[in-house]
Scaffold this motif. Sequence first.
Motif, PDB file in Angstrom:
ATOM      1  N   HIS A   1     -15.240 -11.313 -42.725  1.00  0.00           N
ATOM      2  CA  HIS A   1     -14.124 -12.007 -42.084  1.00  0.00           C
ATOM      3  C   HIS A   1     -13.585 -11.175 -40.933  1.00  0.00           C
ATOM      4  CE1 HIS A   1      -9.634 -12.235 -41.883  1.00  0.00           C
ATOM      5  NE2 HIS A   1      -9.860 -13.519 -41.859  1.00  0.00           N
TER       6      HIS A   1
ATOM      7  N   SER B   1     -15.747 -12.801 -51.191  1.00  0.00           N
ATOM      8  CA  SER B   1     -15.866 -11.443 -50.648  1.00  0.00           C
ATOM      9  C   SER B   1     -15.822 -10.438 -51.781  1.00  0.00           C
ATOM     10  CB  SER B   1     -14.730 -11.165 -49.662  1.00  0.00           C
ATOM     11  OG  SER B   1     -13.498 -11.003 -50.349  1.00  0.00           O
TER      12      SER B   1
ATOM     13  N   TYR C   1     -12.144 -16.559 -47.698  1.00  0.00           N
ATOM     14  CA  TYR C   1     -12.706 -15.204 -47.615  1.00  0.00           C
ATOM     15  C   TYR C   1     -12.339 -14.391 -48.855  1.00  0.00           C
ATOM     16  CZ  TYR C   1     -12.671 -10.238 -46.492  1.00  0.00           C
ATOM     17  OH  TYR C   1     -12.825  -8.878 -46.555  1.00  0.00           O
TER      18      TYR C   1
ATOM     19  N   LEU D   1     -14.666 -16.669 -40.373  1.00  0.00           N
ATOM     20  CA  LEU D   1     -15.643 -16.038 -41.260  1.00  0.00           C
ATOM     21  C   LEU D   1     -16.804 -15.546 -40.412  1.00  0.00           C
ATOM     22  CD1 LEU D   1     -15.369 -18.778 -43.972  1.00  0.00           C
ATOM     23  CD2 LEU D   1     -14.506 -16.437 -44.165  1.00  0.00           C
TER      24      LEU D   1
ATOM     25  N   THR E   1      -8.929 -20.623 -44.325  1.00  0.00           N
ATOM     26  CA  THR E   1     -10.114 -19.797 -44.040  1.00  0.00           C
ATOM     27  C   THR E   1      -9.986 -18.422 -44.673  1.00  0.00           C
ATOM     28  OG1 THR E   1     -10.523 -20.982 -41.968  1.00  0.00           O
ATOM     29  CG2 THR E   1     -11.535 -18.814 -42.212  1.00  0.00           C
TER      30      THR E   1
END
Length: 627
Positions: A548, A534, A530, A583, A526
């Motif tokens: 996040h 991002s 991100y 997220l 995860t």
Amino acid sequence: MENKKNINVDALFLGPKAENEEFFLKNLTKMFTEHSQWRKNFHPEDGDVITSTRARKESFIDTQCKTEEMLEELSCKLRSNMMPWHSMRYIGHMNTDTLMASLLGYFAAMLYNGNNCAYEGAPATTILEGEVGEDFCRLCGIDSDTGWGHISLDGTTANLESLWYMRNIKSIPFAIKKVAPEIVEEMTEWELLNLSVKDTLDLLEKVPDKFDKIKNNSARCDANLITKLGKLLVPKTKHYSWLKAADILGIGGDSLIEVPVDEHFRMDITALKSIIEETTSKNIPILGIVAVVGSTEEGAVDHVDKIIELKEYFRKKGINFYFHIDAAFGSYCRSMFLDEDYNFIPENQLKTKYKEYEVFQNCEAINWPSHDVYKAFEAIKEADSITIDPHKMGYVPYAAGGICIKDKRIKDCISYFANYTFEKGMDIPVLLGAFTLEGSKPGASAASVWAAHKVLPLNISGYGKLIGASIEGANMFYDRINNQKTFKVLDKNITVKTLVDPDFNMINFAFNIEGNTDLKLMNELTHGFYEEASFCTKLFTNEFITSHTILSRDEYGDSPLKFVNTCGIPEEEWKRIGSVSILRATCINPFFSDEKTFNEYNEKISKAIVNDLEIVLKKLNQNNLLN
């Protein structure tokens, strides 16, 4: 007659592709032209100061060239390195496109450079701020004749101001005992510490001639009093500004007690009651309680109504405390519950009203609000003060926070007067700066918020429709994630799970590899996603941008455990690792509520998710983190 139902969201914003550029430019030019005429019309008999002769000087031309070169460089820096909040591909922090009305209002007032610290520094915009304060009261269900509101720099400043109120009001009874002991002579110290806000303010009104002396013997001047004032109870979902405020005001971080939250990340009312009982049983008073309406990480809405019930329960036991709501994120959502006359709409009539005002494009598909959320927003009017952030769900530019208080007498407990700025005895708005934390403050912010409120009333006919679009888009995004269930990436099935059903418009979710029971690996997946989706990498070639956060056991206890379990992670893993990476998608963009637009961008975003997950899986494999 004006058709107040005829608000069109498409006409409110410059647009993801600057679709309303011509309209915006026309009015931007108009505001500037009228400002220029204003300068010329003040004593038109006066001649030009910057004459054509002076303007022909080489140094004059060089200076203008230097300015133009600087602007070109600035534009380049902004265009190349600012977050594309406006894009349909951005679903991250609490930011999106801003209302054209608010931008134009800010620009127009900025030219006049008003300072809302004092009326003589900005007569027009000070009055506008007064009107905005009345709007805040109306939004929160507070009588503007007895309540008060104003614009602050941001939510952090508003929260600090509310703690300033709490601290000073809680200490006032001791100051009265010093200055006018006759009116509290029969009260014990415990009784003095447990006077309600209203009772304290009523006592002050009995000795108006001694008011200044009483203030100077309160916690604002006597630091020793602060140690007596008790504990501030905040939920685990608190904003970090409360730690700042406790530090600045001398309350101290150790005076904060963090109340556990439930599986929906709302303050646990049973735990709150137990903490109050345990604390007061030790003769430690409660300074105040803070509820959150729209937590920054989950968008959760605390049970405001149940806290009010608890407040009444303890009042009957002789225990009173200040109650503040940090609704920086969620405050404007109350417009969803107000009819055109600002009456709170009965719960059984909401669906009908939403259809009537076309708040949702597909009313039957939206199961919002829940009963808990409805009751929480209904009870907001009972708080002593409320933090409001126009620069979040008000869709206005920074910086524009705000605060609203139920009893305007509270503001007198923090007032300061400077002879060169304020004349005692004058009324607000002339004395605005005497009752606020800030000194100088931009009149342009007041004009920006005022302009937004003029176009969009703070009820179902205005902001209700705009915020309804964001809630509908959030619900569509939530449903799509839950229906998606898995992504096929390389040779893996990647599952996607949502944290909770949303109280507002924030959706939290996380990825895991199907069958994986290793929480560390799930977090790596995860968080790795991100980093790809991002600001960290390839900002302007990114096809999906989100934000996040981390939910840790130290901060949240076992509240995230249910979510972790749904992701296929056993309890012992949660206890071993103690945190889960998620997220965070704040679905503020109102254009997602259009089904055609949503489907078009959802397809693009889904492809981007698969591409980014491929990159992450390859990195995990290279680092020997995959089986």
